[in-house]
Design an enzyme around this catalytic site. Structure first.
Site, PDB file in Angstrom:
ATOM      1  N   CYS A 204      -8.412   2.428  18.459  1.00 14.99           N
ATOM      2  CA  CYS A 204      -9.574   3.265  18.817  1.00 14.99           C
ATOM      3  C   CYS A 204     -10.450   3.764  17.453  1.00 14.99           C
ATOM      4  O   CYS A 204     -11.199   4.547  17.592  1.00 14.99           O
ATOM      5  CB  CYS A 204      -8.798   4.643  19.241  1.00 14.99           C
ATOM      6  SG  CYS A 204      -7.967   5.655  17.751  1.00 14.99           S
TER       7      CYS A 204
ATOM      8  N   TYR B 267       0.732  -1.267  -0.115  1.00 15.09           N
ATOM      9  CA  TYR B 267      -0.028   0.016   0.078  1.00 15.09           C
ATOM     10  C   TYR B 267       1.074   1.312   0.002  1.00 15.09           C
ATOM     11  O   TYR B 267       0.299   2.381  -0.557  1.00 15.09           O
ATOM     12  CB  TYR B 267      -0.998  -0.194   1.280  1.00 15.09           C
ATOM     13  CG  TYR B 267      -2.328  -0.852   0.804  1.00 15.09           C
ATOM     14  CD1 TYR B 267      -3.080  -0.478  -0.003  1.00 15.09           C
ATOM     15  CD2 TYR B 267      -2.092  -2.213   1.317  1.00 15.09           C
ATOM     16  CE1 TYR B 267      -4.256  -1.594  -0.382  1.00 15.09           C
ATOM     17  CE2 TYR B 267      -3.112  -3.086   0.940  1.00 15.09           C
ATOM     18  CZ  TYR B 267      -4.108  -2.863  -0.144  1.00 15.09           C
ATOM     19  OH  TYR B 267      -5.261  -3.616  -0.123  1.00 15.09           O
TER      20      TYR B 267
ATOM     21  N   ASP C 124      -7.890   5.915  -4.681  1.00 14.19           N
ATOM     22  CA  ASP C 124      -7.132   7.289  -4.895  1.00 14.19           C
ATOM     23  C   ASP C 124      -8.202   8.315  -4.688  1.00 14.19           C
ATOM     24  O   ASP C 124      -9.412   8.185  -4.446  1.00 14.19           O
ATOM     25  CB  ASP C 124      -6.716   7.306  -6.540  1.00 14.19           C
ATOM     26  CG  ASP C 124      -7.891   7.091  -7.483  1.00 14.19           C
ATOM     27  OD1 ASP C 124      -8.530   7.823  -7.470  1.00 14.19           O
ATOM     28  OD2 ASP C 124      -8.137   6.102  -8.357  1.00 14.19           O
TER      29      ASP C 124
ATOM     30  N   ASN D 172     -17.092   1.411 -20.643  1.00 12.38           N
ATOM     31  CA  ASN D 172     -15.783   0.636 -20.348  1.00 12.38           C
ATOM     32  C   ASN D 172     -14.925   0.407 -21.708  1.00 12.38           C
ATOM     33  O   ASN D 172     -15.309   0.653 -22.424  1.00 12.38           O
ATOM     34  CB  ASN D 172     -16.322  -0.578 -19.587  1.00 12.38           C
ATOM     35  CG  ASN D 172     -15.219  -1.265 -18.740  1.00 12.38           C
ATOM     36  OD1 ASN D 172     -14.765  -0.736 -17.866  1.00 12.38           O
ATOM     37  ND2 ASN D 172     -15.057  -2.551 -18.871  1.00 12.38           N
TER      38      ASN D 172
ATOM     39  N   HIS E  43     -14.678   1.247  -1.021  1.00 11.03           N
ATOM     40  CA  HIS E  43     -13.485   0.567  -0.695  1.00 11.03           C
ATOM     41  C   HIS E  43     -12.308   1.119  -0.019  1.00 11.03           C
ATOM     42  O   HIS E  43     -11.307   0.640   0.231  1.00 11.03           O
ATOM     43  CB  HIS E  43     -12.648  -0.065  -1.963  1.00 11.03           C
ATOM     44  CG  HIS E  43     -13.896  -1.184  -2.644  1.00 11.03           C
ATOM     45  ND1 HIS E  43     -13.622  -1.834  -3.680  1.00 11.03           N
ATOM     46  CD2 HIS E  43     -15.107  -1.789  -2.119  1.00 11.03           C
ATOM     47  CE1 HIS E  43     -14.435  -2.568  -4.030  1.00 11.03           C
ATOM     48  NE2 HIS E  43     -15.555  -2.552  -3.037  1.00 11.03           N
TER      49      HIS E  43
ATOM     50  N   GLY F 162     -15.588   2.077 -16.138  1.00  7.79           N
ATOM     51  CA  GLY F 162     -14.252   1.574 -15.755  1.00  7.79           C
ATOM     52  C   GLY F 162     -14.153   0.583 -14.962  1.00  7.79           C
ATOM     53  O   GLY F 162     -13.050   0.615 -13.928  1.00  7.79           O
ATOM     54  N   THR F 163     -15.368  -0.167 -14.705  1.00  7.87           N
ATOM     55  CA  THR F 163     -15.063  -1.247 -13.776  1.00  7.87           C
ATOM     56  C   THR F 163     -15.525  -2.877 -14.360  1.00  7.87           C
ATOM     57  O   THR F 163     -16.322  -2.804 -15.289  1.00  7.87           O
ATOM     58  CB  THR F 163     -16.073  -1.056 -12.529  1.00  7.87           C
ATOM     59  OG1 THR F 163     -15.964  -2.391 -11.677  1.00  7.87           O
ATOM     60  CG2 THR F 163     -17.483  -0.697 -12.853  1.00  7.87           C
TER      61      THR F 163
HETATM   62  P1  OAD Z   1     -10.599  -4.174 -12.418  1.00  5.79           P
HETATM   63  O1  OAD Z   1      -9.184  -3.945 -12.901  1.00  5.79           O
HETATM   64  O2  OAD Z   1     -11.300  -5.392 -12.233  1.00  5.79           O
HETATM   65  O3  OAD Z   1     -11.565  -3.528 -13.987  1.00  5.79           O
HETATM   66  C1  OAD Z   1     -11.187  -2.367 -14.435  1.00  5.79           C
HETATM   67  C2  OAD Z   1     -11.882  -2.462 -15.693  1.00  5.79           C
HETATM   68  O4  OAD Z   1     -11.604  -1.125 -16.549  1.00  5.79           O
HETATM   69  C3  OAD Z   1     -11.771  -3.432 -16.852  1.00  5.79           C
HETATM   70  O5  OAD Z   1     -12.993  -3.821 -17.396  1.00  5.79           O
HETATM   71  C4  OAD Z   1     -10.884  -2.734 -18.105  1.00  5.79           C
HETATM   72  O6  OAD Z   1     -11.549  -3.231 -19.342  1.00  5.79           O
HETATM   73  C5  OAD Z   1     -11.485  -1.375 -17.806  1.00  5.79           C
HETATM   74  N1  OAD Z   1     -10.451  -0.340 -18.555  1.00  5.79           N
HETATM   75  C6  OAD Z   1      -9.265  -0.403 -18.504  1.00  5.79           C
HETATM   76  N2  OAD Z   1      -8.697   0.988 -18.922  1.00  5.79           N
HETATM   77  C7  OAD Z   1      -9.654   1.570 -19.141  1.00  5.79           C
HETATM   78  C8  OAD Z   1      -9.823   2.911 -19.571  1.00  5.79           C
HETATM   79  N3  OAD Z   1      -8.921   3.767 -20.307  1.00  5.79           N
HETATM   80  N4  OAD Z   1     -11.095   3.525 -19.858  1.00  5.79           N
HETATM   81  C9  OAD Z   1     -12.227   2.833 -19.436  1.00  5.79           C
HETATM   82  N5  OAD Z   1     -12.194   1.633 -18.789  1.00  5.79           N
HETATM   83  C10 OAD Z   1     -10.877   0.948 -18.791  1.00  5.79           C
HETATM   84  O7  OAD Z   1     -11.018  -2.939 -11.561  1.00  5.79           O
HETATM   85  P2  OAD Z   1     -12.458  -2.879 -10.716  1.00  5.79           P
HETATM   86  O8  OAD Z   1     -13.728  -3.146 -11.316  1.00  5.79           O
HETATM   87  O9  OAD Z   1     -12.378  -1.410 -10.226  1.00  5.79           O
HETATM   88  O10 OAD Z   1     -10.986  -4.095  -4.549  1.00  5.79           O
HETATM   89  O11 OAD Z   1     -12.050  -3.598  -9.271  1.00  5.79           O
HETATM   90  C11 OAD Z   1     -12.873  -3.907  -8.481  1.00  5.79           C
HETATM   91  C12 OAD Z   1     -12.296  -4.014  -7.231  1.00  5.79           C
HETATM   92  O12 OAD Z   1     -11.446  -5.142  -7.228  1.00  5.79           O
HETATM   93  C13 OAD Z   1     -11.119  -2.926  -6.729  1.00  5.79           C
HETATM   94  O13 OAD Z   1     -11.782  -1.956  -5.925  1.00  5.79           O
HETATM   95  C14 OAD Z   1     -10.380  -3.738  -5.819  1.00  5.79           C
HETATM   96  C15 OAD Z   1     -10.086  -5.085  -6.795  1.00  5.79           C
HETATM   97  O14 OAD Z   1      -9.798  -6.082  -6.411  1.00  5.79           O
HETATM   98  C16 OAD Z   1     -10.181  -4.401  -3.487  1.00  5.79           C
HETATM   99  O15 OAD Z   1      -8.929  -4.140  -3.512  1.00  5.79           O
HETATM  100  C17 OAD Z   1     -11.035  -4.524  -2.552  1.00  5.79           C
END
Ligand code: OAD
Length: 265
Positions: free
Chosen positions: A134, A67, A108, A216, A123, A190-191
């Site tokens: 505490c 981290y 971030d 995405n 998250h 972007g998820t």
């Molecule tokens: P992921 O890495 O699982 O997914 C990121 C998504 O963003 C993918 O579907 C990519 O195709 C897309 N992507 C990449 N570059 C991009 C761009 N320039 N523009 C648009 N899309 C783009 O990340 P998250 O879904 O955020 O949790 O992951 C969810 C959680 O899993 C995170 O918060 C984290 C991780 O483990 C913890 O650490 C608890």
């Protein structure tokens, strides 16, 4: 595919509510790695050894090092046009008496630095640390070490990053659920749709008749559940989408699916 349309204020009477969920993809073009893309963080590091309470109990130095590395990356990164566009959307909607709820899975602070005033970090936040003794949450921009005392209770050995690990409950879930239920439009940006509970929001929204849209780079795991899908880089697609929302796209239907369903109840 149905087009999701947000009506122009002149064509409706009630407050328009949009809930946006962002993930790592929105910060990818700011230089912060995603998790599940090729070369992503979880292809290089084992989340079970770095992002669980058990991993922290077993090897806190290693977890802190992971981290600390990510915190330094966040401090070096800058918001990109997608973050700025969402800040513009929040401000412009507020001016019109409408509401944007921005929920992020990202730890971030790029949404805040782009100017969004209210961000729900489900998250957690990497630039904060929490005392497990505490429970005080403190701003934290430097490296974190096992020996650091809590600024609140001065106890040593209890500080951890203020982030949610696998096996822990995401933050602010009651407030997020309430905002989701009252939204007219749910947009995921972007998820990958791989991590619950955030991955379940689209199904919940759909069951409530709320319009849904995915932005995405490529189809997410839940892509078929969205009413509208837009693929491409967030820095390009999000600003275009925001301008369309603010323009109300008067050439198309002016009532979103959710509003229509709710008005029939
Ligand atoms: P992921 O890495 O699982 O997914 C990121 C998504 O963003 C993918 O579907 C990519 O195709 C897309 N992507 C990449 N570059 C991009 C761009 N320039 N523009 C648009 N899309 C783009 O990340 P998250 O879904 O955020 O949790 O992951 C969810 C959680 O899993 C995170 O918060 C984290 C991780 O483990 C913890 O650490 C608890």
């Amino acid at each position: 595919m149905a087009r999701v349309v947000v009506p122009d204020r002149a064509t409706r009477e009630s407050v328009m509510k949009i809930l946006v969920l962002t993930g790592a993809g929105i910060s990818a073009e700011s230089g912060l790695g995603t998790f599940r893309d090729k070369g992503g963080l979880w292809s290089r590091f084992d989340p079970m050894k770095l992002a669980t309470p058990e991993a922290f109990a077993k090897d806190p130095e290693q977890v802190h090092a992971f981290y600390n590395f990510r915190r330094r990356n966040v401090l070096d990164a800058q918001p990109n046009p997608a973050h700025f566009a969402l800040a513009r959307l929040e401000a412009a909607m507020a001016d019109r008496g409408d509401e944007l709820t921005l929920v992020t899975q990202n730890i971030d602070d790029l949404h805040e630095r782009a100017g969004t005033s209210r961000v729900t970090h489900m998250h957690g936040e990497l630039l904060k640390a929490r005392c497990a003794h505490c429970q005080a949450v403190s701003p934290w921009r430097q490296d974190l070490a096992v020996s650091d005392p809590c600024p609140g209770c001065i106890q040593q050995g209890h500080m951890r990053p203020h982030v949610v690990w696998f096996g822990e409950i995401p933050l602010a879930m009651d407030a997020i659920q309430s905002r989701l239920r009252s939204a007219d439009l749910f947009v995921a940006i972007g998820t990958s749709g791989a991590v619950y509970p955030a991955a379940g929001f689209v199904a919940q929204a759909g069951a409530l008749g709320i319009a849904t849209c995915e932005i995405n780079l490529e189809p997410s795991d839940n892509t078929e559940l969205f009413d509208e899908r837009r693929y491409g880089r967030a820095s390009e697609v999000v600003p275009v989408w925001v301008e369309e929302v603010l323009a109300g796209r008067p050439d198309e239907s002016t009532i979103p699916r959710g509003a229509k369903l709710r008005s029939q109840l």
